[in-house]
Design a protein around this motif. Structure first.
Motif, short mmCIF file in Angstrom:
data_model
loop_
_atom_site.label_atom_id
_atom_site.label_comp_id
_atom_site.label_asym_id
_atom_site.label_seq_id
_atom_site.Cartn_x
_atom_site.Cartn_y
_atom_site.Cartn_z
N SER A 147 -11.02 72.17 -25.67
CA SER A 147 -10.57 72.73 -27.06
C SER A 147 -11.32 71.84 -28.14
O SER A 147 -11.59 72.32 -29.14
N TYR A 148 -11.47 70.45 -27.93
CA TYR A 148 -12.35 69.80 -28.98
C TYR A 148 -13.64 70.44 -29.03
O TYR A 148 -14.33 70.58 -30.18
N GLU A 149 -14.39 70.72 -27.70
CA GLU A 149 -16.03 71.26 -28.01
C GLU A 149 -15.77 72.53 -28.56
O GLU A 149 -16.64 72.93 -29.47
N GLN A 150 -14.70 73.41 -28.17
CA GLN A 150 -14.91 74.76 -29.04
C GLN A 150 -14.64 74.65 -30.46
O GLN A 150 -15.22 75.27 -31.38
N ALA A 151 -13.88 73.74 -30.88
CA ALA A 151 -13.47 73.72 -32.16
C ALA A 151 -14.47 73.17 -32.91
O ALA A 151 -15.08 73.57 -34.04
N LYS A 152 -15.61 72.19 -32.36
CA LYS A 152 -16.50 71.57 -33.05
C LYS A 152 -17.75 72.71 -33.14
O LYS A 152 -18.50 72.55 -34.05
N LYS A 153 -17.82 73.60 -32.05
CA LYS A 153 -18.78 74.46 -32.20
C LYS A 153 -18.53 75.70 -33.29
O LYS A 153 -19.36 75.94 -33.98
N ALA A 154 -17.25 75.99 -33.52
CA ALA A 154 -16.69 76.92 -34.35
C ALA A 154 -16.85 76.27 -35.90
O ALA A 154 -17.35 76.97 -36.90
N ILE A 155 -16.60 74.98 -36.04
CA ILE A 155 -16.76 74.29 -37.36
C ILE A 155 -18.36 74.29 -37.70
O ILE A 155 -18.79 74.57 -38.80
#
Length: 385
Positions: free
Chosen positions: A370-378
């Protein structure tokens, strides 16, 4: 001379006490007139502002009524309200729990001492009032039945130089009620911010508060955007994290160990029980200033808390929440019953629950995926903007 006599011993912890009197934070004792005059005035005040604020009244009977039953205590659900009767005599320091839900408590000052006083100038009670000067510690209002020339001489030294004193006619109920409301609003608890960064981040495998989405530790980013909407921001953490967390913000250390966010909230209230606390979990990568401002704008100090409705869980969201000072004793009460879930407190309390304008701001990142997904989205969002 014994060591007990020579050495000063402090038995009790130094704690900050809640504002107000023995019964409530916003407590008004009305004194100086017969009880029927006080009853009539309090009823009129309640009629004026009772639909907008929760008003209570504290009084005593002049003679003991017949007992309603032989039980030591009884509780009756009377459909529109509940009735609780008990033969127990609670101590004065235990009385606040009965009035915790109120905004304003009006007190018959002939029978009880109140934190703030409204003095009625009434000739029939003049002698009685002169014997109760020790109760007149903070006179906020003088109510006249005729003119200011009638103010008792023994009252004058107690009001000399008081800038906040107001004088009204007894029958000017609108002005009296409005003055009480104005005082309530002016004394609204200041709002602090608390970034919850004391978790062990076991699922993430590293400190979630130290992760970066916007080129700084996320706990600092959240503290920075929260700081624009509150009185002061604190970082909540465990004492053994002190050297690991570098921050320009002051810290509130967990003094309720092993309780997670629940203990952090209690620790904040222990530190400053007269402030409201806007709590934010440190694992919310999408939270922004606009969402914080939405909750602050929607804040209702008359409720136990103001929070967002979580559309995924269908329950209140406890970790983006403004907790009012009245929440402190309730949180402690739930803890005494074996509960340490802030959401359970919100579900079972009178709260202000609002819809978040964009629920993405409620999404958390508590594991590597979820950290990687959030960072990509941001990153994608910042690139496209």
């Amino acid at each position: 001379m014994t060591s007990r006599e020579t050495k000063k011993h402090t038995k009790h912890a130094s704690l900050i006490k809640p504002l107000g009197g023995d019964y409530h934070r916003n407590e008004w004792a009305i004194i100086g007139a017969p009880c029927d005059v006080i009853h009539k005035l309090t009823a009129s005040i309640n009629e004026k502002i009772g639909s907008a604020f929760k008003i209570g009244y504290l009084d005593a009977a002049h003679k003991a009524p017949a007992k309603e039953n032989e039980f030591f205590s009884s509780f009756t659900d009377k459909i529109d309200y509940q009735s609780f009767n008990t033969l127990a005599k609670s101590g004065q320091k235990q009385s606040r729990k009965f009035f915790n839900d109120l905004d304003i408590l009006l007190v018959n000052g002939n029978h009880f001492v109140g934190d703030k006083q409204i003095v009625i100038i009434n000739e029939t009670k003049k002698d009685s009032l002169s014997k109760k000067l020790d109760r007149l510690t903070d006179i906020k209002m003088i109510l006249l039945e005729r003119s200011s020339d009638d103010i008792h001489k023994f009252i004058m030294p107690l009001i000399e130089g008081k800038d906040d004193l107001q004088i009204f006619r007894l029958d000017h109920v609108d002005k009296i009620a409005n003055a009480i409301v104005k005082e309530l609003i002016n004394d609204s608890p200041p709002l602090n911010g608390l970034v919850l960064a004391g978790g062990k981040s076991q699922r993430m495998g590293k400190d979630k508060g130290a992760l970066e989405y916007y080129n700084k530790p996320h706990r600092e980013y959240l503290a920075d955007i929260l700081n624009k909407s509150v009185n002061q921001v604190f970082i909540s953490c465990r004492k053994n994290q002190d050297e690991l967390i570098e921050s320009r913000y002051k810290k509130v250390y967990d003094t309720f160990d092993g309780l997670g966010p629940y203990g952090a909230i209690l620790s904040a209230f222990r530190e400053q029980p007269n402030h409201a606390w806007f709590t934010i979990a440190c694992d919310l990568p999408h939270l922004d200033k606009k969402t914080i401002k939405q909750l602050v704008t929607s804040r209702n100090p008359s409720k136990l808390a103001t929070c967002f409705h979580n559309p995924e869980t269908k329950f209140p969201e406890p970790l983006i929440t403004i907790w009012e000072p009245r929440a402190y004793p309730i949180l402690l009460e739930f803890l005494s019953q074996g509960y340490s879930c802030p959401r359970k407190v919100l579900i079972n309390a009178d709260i202000e629950e609002i819809e978040m304008q964009d629920p993405i701001h409620m999404l958390n990142a508590n594991d590597p995926d979820s950290y990687e997904q959030a960072k990509k989205a941001i990153t994608k969002s910042s690139t496209s903007s």
